[in-house]
Motif scaffolding. Structure first.
Motif, mmCIF file in Angstrom:
data_model
loop_
_atom_site.group_PDB
_atom_site.id
_atom_site.type_symbol
_atom_site.label_atom_id
_atom_site.label_comp_id
_atom_site.label_asym_id
_atom_site.label_seq_id
_atom_site.Cartn_x
_atom_site.Cartn_y
_atom_site.Cartn_z
ATOM 1 N N TYR A 192 0.383 -1.629 0.033
ATOM 2 C CA TYR A 192 0.138 -0.071 0.621
ATOM 3 C C TYR A 192 1.162 1.477 0.232
ATOM 4 O O TYR A 192 0.429 2.474 0.553
ATOM 5 C CB TYR A 192 -1.332 0.181 1.169
ATOM 6 N N PRO A 199 -2.556 6.181 1.494
ATOM 7 C CA PRO A 199 -2.955 5.493 2.671
ATOM 8 C C PRO A 199 -1.511 5.137 3.324
ATOM 9 O O PRO A 199 -2.136 5.056 4.430
ATOM 10 C CB PRO A 199 -3.588 4.897 1.353
ATOM 11 N N PHE A 264 -0.231 4.859 8.925
ATOM 12 C CA PHE A 264 -1.740 5.066 7.937
ATOM 13 C C PHE A 264 -2.490 6.494 7.948
ATOM 14 O O PHE A 264 -2.811 6.554 9.337
ATOM 15 C CB PHE A 264 -2.483 3.813 8.333
ATOM 16 N N TYR A 269 -6.233 4.923 3.199
ATOM 17 C CA TYR A 269 -6.334 3.861 3.427
ATOM 18 C C TYR A 269 -7.701 3.089 3.355
ATOM 19 O O TYR A 269 -7.960 1.977 3.209
ATOM 20 C CB TYR A 269 -5.639 3.374 4.339
#
Ligand SMILES: Cc1cc2nc3c(=O)[nH]c(=O)nc-3n(C[C@H](O)[C@H](O)[C@H](O)COP(=O)(O)OP(=O)(O)OC[C@H]3O[C@@H](n4cnc5c(N)ncnc54)[C@H](O)[C@@H]3O)c2cc1C
Length: 399
Positions: A192, A199, A264, A269
């Motif tokens: 990610y 994110p 995060f 995300y």
């Protein structure tokens, strides 16, 4: 003032940090080295505009803490297999992929074609996506969908052993399970990084302190329950702290430490997780369960149960203990791309706002407090400390 340790063993260093309220949550684990080159980015840090009238939101949630660690066992109710996946304390995001990998393996043991997931928080979404990847058709059943869930009110930091268990209650076997969860999660988060919306990112974290971190008499918050610390076994994953030479950063204090940690951006995300689930054919059903027997009446005969703190009411599971946490949100400042810990307050700059969190009191802060009512005075006091740092102890480049 905050405290850090110099070249003490990593574990003791974090004890001291947690004692003052949570360097762990800033991702500031590890021994300390002296920085050779501070680099231009350290001296060019943008200041946080910390003023009470820039607080645009205060969010509160309860961490689902279990002394023995997360519940991951399975049971049958009627003809349904229920695999539990709840009770991750202050580490639910960090451990989500690893914990859900374990739960999904149990759920998929007999290769069911359909799987139900209860809950749409960090654990529900990752369980659902992993079950899809394992070949199941998945429906999420939940009272609230992301972002109307407690998970959306978290800090968003890599904190895999934050209030995850009590050392004695979890027992010696838990350390290996925890390490497995942490390593699986860490590796999955790699997928990610670098995506639009950022994110997941790595960013620098500073600790600004007046107290000599090597002072054995430095203050520490009491830890009467003995919270478990397991990070030693994954010390190879993240960089060590560096002691920054005077003048190499804008912070004016005898002790300035820097590390880097994963963060995060939970708005982006969470949104990506929701879209990934939908894109793979996932379905949402908004519903509220009132007793476990209702799960056995679902059409799916395999259920992964991720209700978070609500397990206390739904499963009458009093091993789930609330640990209250509050975040004051300052208006986003994209030019601030780092976090800082100062005088019992943690600051983290996310895309959707600057997280201001009073973390004095260590792991006991908020313990057994289930109030989710915002406390404006707590946030104002934390913002005032951050203002003190940036108004009086921060010298921007060229000033
Ligand atoms: C202030 C704060 C900061 C935090 N910071 C971090 C951090 O930086 N890093 C980190 O790793 N962790 C952090 N955490 C911990 C993390 O947020 C939690 O461990 C995690 O959110 C738990 O996720 P969950 O999916 O189990 O629960 P939840 O997010 O609560 O999701 C539960 C889901 O179950 C559904 N549900 C519940 N009951 C029922 C019912 N009866 N019927 C139907 N549906 C139901 C809900 O609607 C929801 O969809 C923080 C927590 C707090 C409070």
């Amino acid at each position: 003032m905050s405290v850090m340790s110099l070249p003490l063993p990593r574990r003791r260093l974090l004890q001291g940090a947690a004692g003052l309220g949570g360097l762990g949550m800033l991702g500031l684990g590890g021994c300390v080295t002296t920085a050779g080159m501070s680099g231009p980015s350290a001296s060019a840090l943008a200041p946080v505009r910390a003023r009470a009238d820039r607080v645009f939101d205060i969010t509160v949630c309860t961490r689902p803490f279990r002394a023995q660690g997360p519940r991951l066992d399975a049971e049958t109710i009627g003809d349904a297999l229920i695999v539990h996946n709840y009770g991750h304390g202050g580490s639910g995001w960090s451990l989500s992929w690893g914990s859900s990998t374990i739960a999904v393996k149990k759920a998929m043991a007999n290769s069911p074609r359909e799987v139900a997931v209860v809950g749409c928080g960090a654990l529900g979404l990752t369980s659902a996506i992993l079950a899809q990847r394992a070949g199941a058709r998945v429906t999420i059943y939940a009272r609230d969908l992301y972002p109307q869930v407690r998970s959306a009110r978290a800090t968003g930091s890599w904190t895999p052993d934050s209030r995850i268990a009590l050392k004695e209650a979890a027992g010696p076997g838990f350390a290996a399970l925890w390490e497995e969860m942490a390593r699986t999660s860490f590796k999955t988060y790699r997928d990610y990084l670098g995506l639009p919306g950022n994110p997941v990112v790595w960013n620098d974290r500073y600790t600004v302190s007046d107290i000599d971190p090597s002072d054995p008499n430095r203050p520490r918050a009491p830890d009467p329950l003995g919270f478990g610390e397991y990070h030693e076994s994954i010390a190879d994953l993240t960089p060590r702290n560096e002691r920054m030479p005077a003048g190499s950063t804008p912070f004016q204090a005898p002790f300035v430490l820097r590390s880097s940690s994963m963060m995060f951006n939970l708005r982006d995300y969470g949104h990506i997780l929701m879209l990934d689930f939908l894109a793979a054919g996932g379905q949402f059903v908004r519903t509220e369960f009132h007793e476990p027997a209702e799960l056995s009446r679902l059409k799916e005969k395999v259920v992964i149960n991720c209700p978070g703190y609500a397990a206390r009411a739904l499963w009458k599971d009093e091993s789930v203990v609330p640990v209250r946490g509050q975040i004051g949100w300052l208006i986003p400042q994209p030019e601030v791309d780092y976090g800082v810990y100062y005088n019992g307050v943690s600051v983290l700059s996310r895309t959707d706002g600057i997280v201001i969190q009073a973390v004095d009191g260590g792991d006991m802060k908020g313990y057994k407090d289930d109030s989710e009512t915002p406390n404006r005075a707590e946030t104002d006091a934390a913002v005032a400390k951050v203002a003190e740092l940036f108004d009086t102890r921060f010298k921007p480049r060229g000033a």
